[in-house]
Motif scaffolding. Structure first.
Motif, PDB file in Angstrom:
ATOM      1  N   SER A  68      41.927 -19.006   8.897  1.00 58.37           N
ATOM      2  CA  SER A  68      39.924 -19.119   8.563  1.00 58.37           C
ATOM      3  C   SER A  68      38.700 -17.913   8.257  1.00 58.37           C
ATOM      4  CB  SER A  68      40.249 -19.806   9.901  1.00 58.37           C
ATOM      5  OG  SER A  68      39.839 -18.786  10.827  1.00 58.37           O
ATOM      6  N   PRO A  69      37.430 -18.186   8.621  1.00 57.05           N
ATOM      7  CA  PRO A  69      36.405 -17.793   8.223  1.00 57.05           C
ATOM      8  C   PRO A  69      36.744 -16.125   9.700  1.00 57.05           C
ATOM      9  CG  PRO A  69      35.521 -19.725   7.128  1.00 57.05           C
ATOM     10  CD  PRO A  69      37.005 -19.552   8.047  1.00 57.05           C
ATOM     11  N   GLU A  70      37.107 -16.834  10.891  1.00 60.82           N
ATOM     12  CA  GLU A  70      36.739 -15.787  11.981  1.00 60.82           C
ATOM     13  C   GLU A  70      38.776 -14.806  11.914  1.00 60.82           C
ATOM     14  OE1 GLU A  70      37.152 -19.134  11.820  1.00 60.82           O
ATOM     15  OE2 GLU A  70      34.868 -19.221  12.872  1.00 60.82           O
ATOM     16  N   GLU A  71      39.737 -15.141  11.402  1.00 63.03           N
ATOM     17  CA  GLU A  71      40.661 -14.445  10.963  1.00 63.03           C
ATOM     18  C   GLU A  71      40.066 -13.632   9.421  1.00 63.03           C
ATOM     19  OE1 GLU A  71      44.239 -17.577  12.595  1.00 63.03           O
ATOM     20  OE2 GLU A  71      43.090 -17.653  10.606  1.00 63.03           O
ATOM     21  N   GLN A  72      39.513 -14.225   8.906  1.00 60.65           N
ATOM     22  CA  GLN A  72      39.460 -13.771   6.901  1.00 60.65           C
ATOM     23  C   GLN A  72      38.861 -11.977   7.995  1.00 60.65           C
ATOM     24  OE1 GLN A  72      37.095 -15.202   4.317  1.00 60.65           O
ATOM     25  NE2 GLN A  72      39.428 -16.740   3.777  1.00 60.65           N
ATOM     26  N   ALA A  73      37.358 -12.548   9.197  1.00 60.10           N
ATOM     27  CA  ALA A  73      36.575 -10.802   9.423  1.00 60.10           C
ATOM     28  C   ALA A  73      37.159 -10.253  10.416  1.00 60.10           C
ATOM     29  CB  ALA A  73      35.366 -11.944  10.036  1.00 60.10           C
ATOM     30  N   LEU A  74      38.077 -10.587  11.247  1.00 62.30           N
ATOM     31  CA  LEU A  74      39.050  -9.700  11.945  1.00 62.30           C
ATOM     32  C   LEU A  74      40.263  -9.064  11.074  1.00 62.30           C
ATOM     33  CD1 LEU A  74      39.973 -12.034  15.198  1.00 62.30           C
ATOM     34  CD2 LEU A  74      38.512  -9.848  14.780  1.00 62.30           C
ATOM     35  N   PHE A  75      40.312  -9.776  10.351  1.00 63.08           N
ATOM     36  CA  PHE A  75      41.121  -8.643   9.332  1.00 63.08           C
ATOM     37  C   PHE A  75      40.945  -8.087   8.464  1.00 63.08           C
ATOM     38  CE2 PHE A  75      43.505  -8.648   4.850  1.00 63.08           C
ATOM     39  CZ  PHE A  75      44.436  -7.924   5.235  1.00 63.08           C
ATOM     40  N   LEU A  76      39.725  -7.942   7.807  1.00 63.45           N
ATOM     41  CA  LEU A  76      38.960  -7.130   7.015  1.00 63.45           C
ATOM     42  C   LEU A  76      37.899  -5.917   7.925  1.00 63.45           C
ATOM     43  CD1 LEU A  76      36.646  -9.536   4.845  1.00 63.45           C
ATOM     44  CD2 LEU A  76      38.297  -8.373   4.178  1.00 63.45           C
ATOM     45  N   ALA A  77      37.779  -6.286   9.075  1.00 62.77           N
ATOM     46  CA  ALA A  77      36.967  -5.189  10.407  1.00 62.77           C
ATOM     47  C   ALA A  77      38.087  -4.409  10.674  1.00 62.77           C
ATOM     48  CB  ALA A  77      36.444  -6.326  11.013  1.00 62.77           C
ATOM     49  N   GLU A  78      39.765  -5.091  10.378  1.00 63.76           N
ATOM     50  CA  GLU A  78      40.545  -4.473  10.806  1.00 63.76           C
ATOM     51  C   GLU A  78      41.241  -3.316   9.616  1.00 63.76           C
ATOM     52  OE1 GLU A  78      43.860  -2.090  13.812  1.00 63.76           O
ATOM     53  OE2 GLU A  78      42.148  -3.792  13.652  1.00 63.76           O
ATOM     54  N   ILE A  79      41.150  -3.854   8.503  1.00 65.64           N
ATOM     55  CA  ILE A  79      40.867  -2.881   7.237  1.00 65.64           C
ATOM     56  C   ILE A  79      40.414  -1.827   7.204  1.00 65.64           C
ATOM     57  CG2 ILE A  79      41.416  -3.139   5.244  1.00 65.64           C
ATOM     58  CD1 ILE A  79      42.324  -5.401   4.865  1.00 65.64           C
ATOM     59  N   ASP A  80      38.920  -1.690   7.529  1.00 63.78           N
ATOM     60  CA  ASP A  80      38.056  -0.960   7.144  1.00 63.78           C
ATOM     61  C   ASP A  80      37.845   0.110   8.935  1.00 63.78           C
ATOM     62  OD1 ASP A  80      36.627  -2.336   4.714  1.00 63.78           O
ATOM     63  OD2 ASP A  80      35.052  -3.591   6.476  1.00 63.78           O
ATOM     64  N   GLU A  81      38.341  -0.534  10.027  1.00 64.68           N
ATOM     65  CA  GLU A  81      39.039   0.259  11.046  1.00 64.68           C
ATOM     66  C   GLU A  81      39.361   1.021  10.339  1.00 64.68           C
ATOM     67  OE1 GLU A  81      39.593   0.498  15.063  1.00 64.68           O
ATOM     68  OE2 GLU A  81      38.254  -1.166  14.649  1.00 64.68           O
ATOM     69  N   ARG A  82      40.773   0.519   9.697  1.00 69.28           N
ATOM     70  CA  ARG A  82      41.724   1.532   9.388  1.00 69.28           C
ATOM     71  C   ARG A  82      41.698   1.989   8.601  1.00 69.28           C
ATOM     72  NH1 ARG A  82      46.865  -0.165  11.633  1.00 69.28           N
ATOM     73  NH2 ARG A  82      46.587  -2.241  12.803  1.00 69.28           N
ATOM     74  N   MET A  83      41.083   2.041   7.571  1.00 64.19           N
ATOM     75  CA  MET A  83      40.165   3.409   6.426  1.00 64.19           C
ATOM     76  C   MET A  83      39.711   3.952   6.486  1.00 64.19           C
ATOM     77  SD  MET A  83      41.967   1.651   3.472  1.00 64.19           S
ATOM     78  CE  MET A  83      41.302   2.435   2.270  1.00 64.19           C
TER      79      MET A  83
END
Length: 86
Positions: A68-83
């Motif tokens: 979902s758009p909300e799950e996408q945002a959380l997923f991408l934010a987590e990737i950004d944070e880990r990067m």
């Protein structure tokens, strides 16, 4: 090149007073930061910037297609944070 729509607008003072709100909004899409009511800056995730600038290989779209758009945002934010931690 893809285009982006500003999802929310904050005065630039919100960066110090409402940091969590500003970052949460930026996780879902570009956020406009204003100075004296005039648009001055845009805050977005690195993934959003890479998509806009054409600097991505498209794999994140494959990974997030069924979310979902909300799950996408959380997923991408987590990737950004880990990067940023690397």
């Amino acid at each position: 090149m893809p285009h982006a729509t500003i999802v929310e607008e904050f005065p630039k003072t919100a960066l110090s007073r409402r940091t969590g709100d500003v970052l949460a909004a930026a996780a879902t899409g570009p956020v406009c930061l204003t100075d004296h009511g005039k648009p001055r800056f845009v805050l977005m995730t690195m993934a959003q910037f890479e998509r806009l600038s054409g600097r991505t290989d498209g794999r994140t779209e494959d990974w997030t297609r069924d979310l979902s758009p909300e799950e996408q945002a959380l997923f991408l934010a987590e990737i950004d944070e880990r990067m940023c931690d690397i």
